[in-house]
Design a protein around this motif. Sequence first.
Motif, PDB file in Angstrom:
ATOM      1  N   SER A 107       0.846  -1.186   0.000  1.00 46.93           N
ATOM      2  CA  SER A 107       0.000   0.000   0.000  1.00 46.93           C
ATOM      3  C   SER A 107       0.887   1.243   0.000  1.00 46.93           C
ATOM      4  CB  SER A 107      -0.911   0.000   1.231  1.00 46.93           C
ATOM      5  OG  SER A 107      -0.166   0.367   2.381  1.00 46.93           O
ATOM      6  N   GLN A 108       0.267   2.397  -0.036  1.00 43.81           N
ATOM      7  CA  GLN A 108       1.012   3.657   0.048  1.00 43.81           C
ATOM      8  C   GLN A 108       1.313   4.047   1.489  1.00 43.81           C
ATOM      9  OE1 GLN A 108       2.125   5.270  -2.800  1.00 43.81           O
ATOM     10  NE2 GLN A 108       1.370   3.339  -3.661  1.00 43.81           N
ATOM     11  N   ASN A 109       0.782   3.255   2.424  1.00 49.79           N
ATOM     12  CA  ASN A 109       0.943   3.565   3.847  1.00 49.79           C
ATOM     13  C   ASN A 109       1.849   2.509   4.480  1.00 49.79           C
ATOM     14  OD1 ASN A 109       0.691   3.933   6.631  1.00 49.79           O
ATOM     15  ND2 ASN A 109      -1.472   4.493   6.521  1.00 49.79           N
ATOM     16  N   TYR A 110       3.105   2.847   4.678  1.00 48.97           N
ATOM     17  CA  TYR A 110       4.085   1.891   5.212  1.00 48.97           C
ATOM     18  C   TYR A 110       3.689   1.423   6.606  1.00 48.97           C
ATOM     19  CZ  TYR A 110       8.716  -0.166   6.063  1.00 48.97           C
ATOM     20  OH  TYR A 110       9.755  -1.037   6.323  1.00 48.97           O
ATOM     21  N   ASP A 111       3.172   2.339   7.432  1.00 50.33           N
ATOM     22  CA  ASP A 111       2.790   1.969   8.789  1.00 50.33           C
ATOM     23  C   ASP A 111       1.642   0.958   8.785  1.00 50.33           C
ATOM     24  OD1 ASP A 111       4.737   3.631   9.719  1.00 50.33           O
ATOM     25  OD2 ASP A 111       3.381   5.220  10.390  1.00 50.33           O
ATOM     26  N   PHE A 112       0.708   1.110   7.860  1.00 54.43           N
ATOM     27  CA  PHE A 112      -0.378   0.136   7.722  1.00 54.43           C
ATOM     28  C   PHE A 112       0.199  -1.239   7.379  1.00 54.43           C
ATOM     29  CE2 PHE A 112      -3.084  -2.210   4.729  1.00 54.43           C
ATOM     30  CZ  PHE A 112      -4.195  -2.454   5.526  1.00 54.43           C
ATOM     31  N   THR A 154      -4.517   4.535  14.079  1.00 54.03           N
ATOM     32  CA  THR A 154      -3.169   5.091  14.101  1.00 54.03           C
ATOM     33  C   THR A 154      -2.198   3.908  14.059  1.00 54.03           C
ATOM     34  OG1 THR A 154      -3.938   6.914  15.490  1.00 54.03           O
ATOM     35  CG2 THR A 154      -1.554   6.619  15.301  1.00 54.03           C
ATOM     36  N   ARG A 363       9.413   9.577   9.364  1.00 50.86           N
ATOM     37  CA  ARG A 363       8.580  10.540  10.087  1.00 50.86           C
ATOM     38  C   ARG A 363       9.391  11.754  10.502  1.00 50.86           C
ATOM     39  NH1 ARG A 363       6.449   6.442  13.464  1.00 50.86           N
ATOM     40  NH2 ARG A 363       7.081   7.583  15.321  1.00 50.86           N
TER      41      ARG A 363
END
Length: 420
Positions: A107-112, A154, A363
């Motif tokens: 995905s585009q969200n590494y944390d996800f 989050t 971050r």
Amino acid sequence: MQVKVFKFGGASVKDAPAIENLYQIMRLYPDDTIVVVISAMGKTTNFLEKVLEAYHQRPEEVPALVDELQRQHEQVAEQLVPDPGSIVDSLRQLFRQLRERLSCAPSQNYDFDYDQIVSFGELLSTTLISGYLNIAGIPNTWLDARRVIRTDSTFREGRVDWETSARQIQDAVAAGFGKGRVVLTQGFIGGTAENLTTTLGREGSDYSAAIIAHSLDAESVTIWKDVPGLLNADPKRFPDAVKLDRIPYEEALELTFYGASVIHPKTLKPLQNKQIPLYVKSFFHPENEGSVITNCRLSTGVPSFIVKDGQVLLTLFPKDFSFMGVENLSDVFTQLANYRVKINMMQNSALSLSICTDNVGERLKKCVDALKKRYKVKYNDPVQLITIRHHTPESVEKAVGDKKVLMRQTSRATIQFVVK
């Protein structure tokens, strides 16, 4: 019903002998109702972070890495029981789910992606250990923490919905105790209302134990470690470290705030709020008393040393040559909060603000880029942050010696140094 909560970290379940030791500890409590919270085995979290990095950057490496992780877990199962068929089948089902997840595009969200993949470490360890304990004569109910610890979305630092979590934990644990006296679940992980997996922050299994204890009004929480209890320093850095037998919640909170690694920083508040004592005991010597954090007076002023490596020292100067006043400070703190960059030490003058923080990778980079719109930013990287509680001149000399001091801050009970 009086419930104890036990938490076993990665070092205490790192291999077959360690898991057999967990079994022996559980046998010392034959009449207690216990919720057991378990971390990923050994360095599994680090290994899954390596898998995640390959998934994003070198996908051709992913299959071999997952195969290696599967071999490691199946080998431990085979060492624990003569016929591990049922355990291996359960592990293979989880690995099929992991491979299926890794077969999708990132995905585009590494944390996800982090939470969906790295969380498998706890699912694997608890599946293996639950199966082993059932075979070894300690019947237990396996509980999926993602279904009971409710968080927001989050990712990598899920914020707990306490009311929903308490209700779900109480119902699930009561159902588990209806079948036996042990419920076994995962640390570190939770889930959203949309059934997406979240994590509670690195080393968050202690926090999981506290959430569960708070929700159940538990009798106590015990964290089983490879140290004899709470020490005044990391024995790897300070060989003469001594055990602190009994300290109040407030002192423990100060130590964790400054970075003491023995307990996750968020662990203490939910326990203190309900006056639940927290024991830290050695899994090598479970018969020993260990240490306890409870509602008591601080009996000694022994200096405590906390050393954090890999820090970054940022110094900000307003580009318009204005004072570093309330407006500028508010702006800086807002940016830090937006990118979840923690202040470990700060100091300001008329025209500058210096902040020592953890290097949180992308971050921090995005936060610095945002700050550069209004501020000139200088930084030192890496630096070391040394904190001494109940400091003395001798303790300062011992910890700092001839290191180059970039920033120093002193209060009545605490002294901090940023050193190069």
